[in-house]
Design an enzyme around this catalytic site. Sequence first.
Site, PDB file in Angstrom:
ATOM      1  N   THR A  13       0.860  -1.187   0.000  1.00  0.00           N
ATOM      2  CA  THR A  13       0.000   0.000   0.000  1.00  0.00           C
ATOM      3  C   THR A  13       0.896   1.237   0.000  1.00  0.00           C
ATOM      4  O   THR A  13       1.974   1.245   0.585  1.00  0.00           O
ATOM      5  CB  THR A  13      -0.941   0.025   1.216  1.00  0.00           C
ATOM      6  OG1 THR A  13      -0.171   0.183   2.417  1.00  0.00           O
ATOM      7  CG2 THR A  13      -1.764  -1.254   1.300  1.00  0.00           C
ATOM      8  N   GLY A  14       0.438   2.285  -0.680  1.00  0.00           N
ATOM      9  CA  GLY A  14       1.277   3.471  -0.812  1.00  0.00           C
ATOM     10  C   GLY A  14       2.531   3.171  -1.598  1.00  0.00           C
ATOM     11  O   GLY A  14       3.640   3.562  -1.231  1.00  0.00           O
ATOM     12  N   GLY A  15       2.368   2.471  -2.721  1.00  0.00           N
ATOM     13  CA  GLY A  15       3.521   1.986  -3.469  1.00  0.00           C
ATOM     14  C   GLY A  15       3.936   2.807  -4.670  1.00  0.00           C
ATOM     15  O   GLY A  15       4.806   2.384  -5.425  1.00  0.00           O
ATOM     16  N   GLY A  18       8.258   7.161  -3.036  1.00  0.00           N
ATOM     17  CA  GLY A  18       8.993   7.055  -1.784  1.00  0.00           C
ATOM     18  C   GLY A  18       9.362   5.639  -1.413  1.00  0.00           C
ATOM     19  O   GLY A  18       9.792   4.830  -2.234  1.00  0.00           O
ATOM     20  N   ILE A  19       9.190   5.314  -0.139  1.00  0.00           N
ATOM     21  CA  ILE A  19       9.591   4.015   0.391  1.00  0.00           C
ATOM     22  C   ILE A  19       8.821   2.878  -0.274  1.00  0.00           C
ATOM     23  O   ILE A  19       9.384   1.839  -0.605  1.00  0.00           O
ATOM     24  CB  ILE A  19       9.406   3.995   1.919  1.00  0.00           C
ATOM     25  CG1 ILE A  19      10.402   4.952   2.580  1.00  0.00           C
ATOM     26  CG2 ILE A  19       9.564   2.580   2.476  1.00  0.00           C
ATOM     27  CD1 ILE A  19      10.121   5.251   4.039  1.00  0.00           C
ATOM     28  N   GLY A  20       7.526   3.072  -0.489  1.00  0.00           N
ATOM     29  CA  GLY A  20       6.718   2.040  -1.137  1.00  0.00           C
ATOM     30  C   GLY A  20       7.180   1.749  -2.549  1.00  0.00           C
ATOM     31  O   GLY A  20       7.238   0.579  -2.968  1.00  0.00           O
ATOM     32  N   SER A 138       8.103   4.356  12.291  1.00  0.00           N
ATOM     33  CA  SER A 138       8.945   5.545  12.205  1.00  0.00           C
ATOM     34  C   SER A 138       9.738   5.653  13.492  1.00  0.00           C
ATOM     35  O   SER A 138       9.305   5.162  14.546  1.00  0.00           O
ATOM     36  CB  SER A 138       8.089   6.801  12.027  1.00  0.00           C
ATOM     37  OG  SER A 138       8.864   7.982  12.194  1.00  0.00           O
ATOM     38  N   TYR A 151       1.126  12.622  14.660  1.00  0.00           N
ATOM     39  CA  TYR A 151       1.829  11.639  13.829  1.00  0.00           C
ATOM     40  C   TYR A 151       2.644  10.690  14.687  1.00  0.00           C
ATOM     41  O   TYR A 151       2.616   9.463  14.489  1.00  0.00           O
ATOM     42  CB  TYR A 151       2.730  12.374  12.832  1.00  0.00           C
ATOM     43  CG  TYR A 151       3.588  11.460  11.989  1.00  0.00           C
ATOM     44  CD1 TYR A 151       3.051  10.825  10.866  1.00  0.00           C
ATOM     45  CD2 TYR A 151       4.927  11.235  12.301  1.00  0.00           C
ATOM     46  CE1 TYR A 151       3.846   9.993  10.084  1.00  0.00           C
ATOM     47  CE2 TYR A 151       5.717  10.405  11.524  1.00  0.00           C
ATOM     48  CZ  TYR A 151       5.173   9.787  10.412  1.00  0.00           C
ATOM     49  OH  TYR A 151       5.945   8.952   9.647  1.00  0.00           O
TER      50      TYR A 151
END
Length: 245
Positions: A13-15, A18-20, A138, A151
């Site tokens: 998810t969120g791919g 960035g990191i994804g 994080s 956050y």
Amino acid sequence: MSRKLENKVAVITGGSAGIGFGAAKRFVEEGARVFITGRRQGELDKAVAEIGGDIEAIQADAASLADIDRVYEIVKERAGRIDVLFANAGFYEFGTFGEITEEHFDKTFDTNVRGLLFAVQKALPLLSKGSSVILTGSIASIKGFPSFSVYDATKAAIRSFARGWIVDLKGRDIRINVLSPGHTETPGLSALADQNVRDMMKANVPLGRMGTSDDLARAAVFLASEDSSYITGIELFVDGGVAQF
């Protein structure tokens, strides 16, 4: 030399950035069939074109339970199972204590906590024996940052989920670990912090540089593969040492 994720089915998810994105690229290179999700179709299309290989994009909002259901219906129809779930989608913005709004709180928790919880829970029927679930945490799970308290709290909640879920899923042979980045150069960070701020962040890193998406992706491959077959419930900091002082 065999690839570490050969014939694995992975959902990230969120791919799309960035990191994804970095993880999707590495997963494909290591032999996985990869499904990525994100809210913006254009960004998803760009990611698929750039990565190439066995990758498919599904437009979805990580905070929408209906979208999560639709993603898994597609994955079930096309792949039949999930071997690696990387719950990476997240949201962050500044919210100074004393000025925090309901909208800021709800938006941050809806994506980072509520969305992540249901992304994992709804995947349970598809998760194969020996599967790996990776949650993006994080260093904010253990460190405080100015105007980031909401956050920070979401990332502490994610860390707690991993501890609870490995007990809830005892006997299912599903590993759940938290991958926690430190100061990492991503499009999201660039939008949030200017170069001067990023230089100050870099100066605090014992290894003397900012992290990259590929630094996190390599760690994600480790947690996704049989190399970590007896590791579950941990929080792996990939942060150049920032969380240690």
